[in-house]
Design an enzyme around this catalytic site. Structure first.
Site, mmCIF file in Angstrom:
data_model
loop_
_atom_site.group_PDB
_atom_site.id
_atom_site.type_symbol
_atom_site.label_atom_id
_atom_site.label_comp_id
_atom_site.label_asym_id
_atom_site.label_seq_id
_atom_site.Cartn_x
_atom_site.Cartn_y
_atom_site.Cartn_z
ATOM 1 N N GLN A 177 -24.062 26.301 -142.944
ATOM 2 C CA GLN A 177 -23.361 24.866 -142.680
ATOM 3 C C GLN A 177 -24.154 24.125 -141.416
ATOM 4 O O GLN A 177 -23.323 24.628 -140.308
ATOM 5 C CB GLN A 177 -22.511 24.489 -142.560
ATOM 6 C CG GLN A 177 -21.910 25.206 -143.784
ATOM 7 C CD GLN A 177 -21.727 24.034 -145.343
ATOM 8 O OE1 GLN A 177 -21.629 22.807 -144.967
ATOM 9 N NE2 GLN A 177 -21.863 24.324 -146.015
ATOM 10 N N GLU B 265 -12.397 35.138 -139.619
ATOM 11 C CA GLU B 265 -10.934 35.435 -140.638
ATOM 12 C C GLU B 265 -10.561 37.247 -140.241
ATOM 13 O O GLU B 265 -10.969 37.652 -139.614
ATOM 14 C CB GLU B 265 -12.325 36.120 -141.393
ATOM 15 C CG GLU B 265 -13.317 35.085 -142.832
ATOM 16 C CD GLU B 265 -12.447 34.028 -143.240
ATOM 17 O OE1 GLU B 265 -11.729 34.453 -143.900
ATOM 18 O OE2 GLU B 265 -12.801 33.350 -143.514
ATOM 19 N N TYR C 258 -6.505 29.119 -134.134
ATOM 20 C CA TYR C 258 -6.674 28.070 -134.805
ATOM 21 C C TYR C 258 -6.083 26.822 -134.365
ATOM 22 O O TYR C 258 -6.486 25.923 -134.720
ATOM 23 C CB TYR C 258 -6.311 28.539 -136.498
ATOM 24 C CG TYR C 258 -6.466 29.063 -137.421
ATOM 25 C CD1 TYR C 258 -7.846 29.050 -138.425
ATOM 26 C CD2 TYR C 258 -7.259 30.818 -137.006
ATOM 27 C CE1 TYR C 258 -8.467 29.859 -138.874
ATOM 28 C CE2 TYR C 258 -8.034 31.321 -137.455
ATOM 29 C CZ TYR C 258 -8.891 30.624 -138.516
ATOM 30 O OH TYR C 258 -10.043 31.954 -139.227
ATOM 31 N N ARG D 191 1.855 36.364 -150.782
ATOM 32 C CA ARG D 191 2.132 34.603 -151.271
ATOM 33 C C ARG D 191 2.808 34.707 -152.134
ATOM 34 O O ARG D 191 3.579 33.060 -152.110
ATOM 35 C CB ARG D 191 1.430 34.267 -149.532
ATOM 36 C CG ARG D 191 0.128 34.101 -150.968
ATOM 37 C CD ARG D 191 -1.051 33.114 -150.052
ATOM 38 N NE ARG D 191 -2.633 32.760 -150.410
ATOM 39 C CZ ARG D 191 -2.904 32.330 -149.376
ATOM 40 N NH1 ARG D 191 -3.230 31.641 -148.404
ATOM 41 N NH2 ARG D 191 -3.981 31.932 -150.382
ATOM 42 N N VAL E 173 -7.423 18.861 -153.977
ATOM 43 C CA VAL E 173 -6.463 17.588 -153.069
ATOM 44 C C VAL E 173 -7.971 16.799 -151.977
ATOM 45 O O VAL E 173 -8.563 18.396 -151.445
ATOM 46 C CB VAL E 173 -5.478 18.329 -152.032
ATOM 47 C CG1 VAL E 173 -5.400 17.828 -150.436
ATOM 48 C CG2 VAL E 173 -4.002 18.277 -152.476
#
Ligand SMILES: *[C@@H]1O[C@H](CO)[C@@H](O)[C@H](O)[C@H]1NC(C)=O
Length: 358
Positions: free
Chosen positions: A62, A124, A155, A189, A213
């Protein structure tokens, strides 16, 4: 290898929330162990020449704006390029782990200029990082969310502010929400979510639930929820992602699945979040959420930190690249990352304290 940061830092943070009002903000900047948590990255103005950082491949393929270091991030003296013909001139080469091919054939092949540093960039978690062979002894600098990376870019982090007015949480129309982009029944999770939704309604979003979303909707959804499930996809030391920081920023209380509470408290105050391991059962957690739902004063106590801090997130990859450049500019130490894997995997583990369900 980068040094380990002691546990004291984390305890200090817990303590700091109570003493901050009585301390001069400025003095915190000089406490070495706390510095990395609150000190905004600053560029020194003593650069000898602009540093050239070659971004070897566009991260995730990107393209991004290479001109932002000075205007957006206030980092001077950095020149970013993707022009591989400048390889011999580059002070550093930034390589994003995810984009390296397994046979390393897409890494630079020409001899390395003597003072050039290669930067290994990976955001990651170890669980989601391919263990490509022979990466040891290739890199000179690590860039990761880990606190013990050479260039540690979390982050998000909290930065001090002086807020005169009390924070009032945004209007709420939902109790618990979860937006999940990678719904994998194997993930811990998901088990936790399945248990939780037996006791309280959880508004779930994401492609798996056929409720996509958009970026615009995201903010409205999260801020409209009293609690947000900031559930990490894997559990590793310091692996605390935007899922947490966005919820904090948007005024929802994060309920976290991830590393230990102690580890979270290295980043945010103890009373800013709910850790699932605070409760011995999911039912007890659900009961507590319903209690907070009824008791507005108790609910609002989770936002006390907002009087002293605000959330800062980092925009990948532009800001990471600028910070990498800034590090090269200021740091004259050479090293070779001899045991990259050992450092990243072995030390990235959190003891697996399995979640207690039911
Ligand atoms: C960087 O690492 C390489 C590969 O191990 C090594 O040959 C080189 O000397 C190191 N460079 C610096 C500037 O430390």
């Amino acid at each position: 290898m980068p040094s380990e940061i002691g546990h004291d830092v984390c305890r200090f943070f817990r303590f700091a929330i109570f003493i901050l009002p009585t301390l001069l903000m400025g003095s915190l900047y000089y406490m070495p162990s706390f510095q990395h948590l609150i000190k905004p990255y600053k560029s020194s103005s003593t650069a000898h020449h602009p540093i050239l950082v070659l971004i070897w491949l566009w991260p995730f393929d990107q393209p991004f704006d290479l001109e932002l270091c000075s205007s957006q991030f206030n980092i001077q003296g950095c020149h970013l390029t993707v022009d591989q013909s400048l390889y011999d001139k580059a002070d550093a080469v930034l390589i994003h782990h995810r984009d390296i091919t397994r046979d390393l054939s897409n890494l630079p092949q020409s001899p390395r200029p003597p003072h050039q540093k290669w930067i290994w960039m990976n955001l990651e978690s170890p669980s989601n990082t391919a263990q490509i062979p022979s990466l040891d002894n290739q890199f000179n600098v690590s860039l990761s969310y880990r606190r013990d990376a050479d260039i540690s870019v979390p982050y998000g982090r909290l930065v001090p502010v002086n807020q005169d007015h009390k924070f009032v949480p945004p209007e709420k129309d939902k109790l618990v929400c979860w937006i999940v982009s990678n719904y994998n029944p194997e993930h811990k999770r998901v088990h936790y979510y399945e248990q939780l939704q037996k006791y309280v309604q959880v508004h779930v979003y994401g492609d798996y639930f056929e409720r996509h979303v958009s970026e615009e909707e995201y903010k409205d959804i999260v801020s409209g929820c009293k609690f947000y499930l900031s559930f990490e996809n894997s559990m590793h030391k310091d692996y605390i992602t935007e899922k947490l920081f966005n919820a904090l920023d948007l005024g929802a209380i994060p309920i976290v699945v991830g590393p230990s509470r102690h580890n979270y408290e290295c980043f945010i105050p103890a009373d800013a979040f709910i850790h699932v391991n605070d409760f011995s059962t999911v039912r007890a957690l659900a009961k507590y959420l319903l209690l907070l739902d009824r008791d507005e004063a108790m609910y609002r106590r989770y936002f006390r930190w907002k009087r002293h801090f605000q959330v800062k997130t980092f925009s990948f990859p532009a800001e990471n690249a600028c910070l990498a450049c800034d590090y090269i500019r200021q740091n004259r130490q050479y090293q070779v990352l001899m045991n990259l894997y050992q450092w990243y995997w072995d030390k990235g583990e959190e003891p697996d304290k399995s979640l207690f369900l039911y």
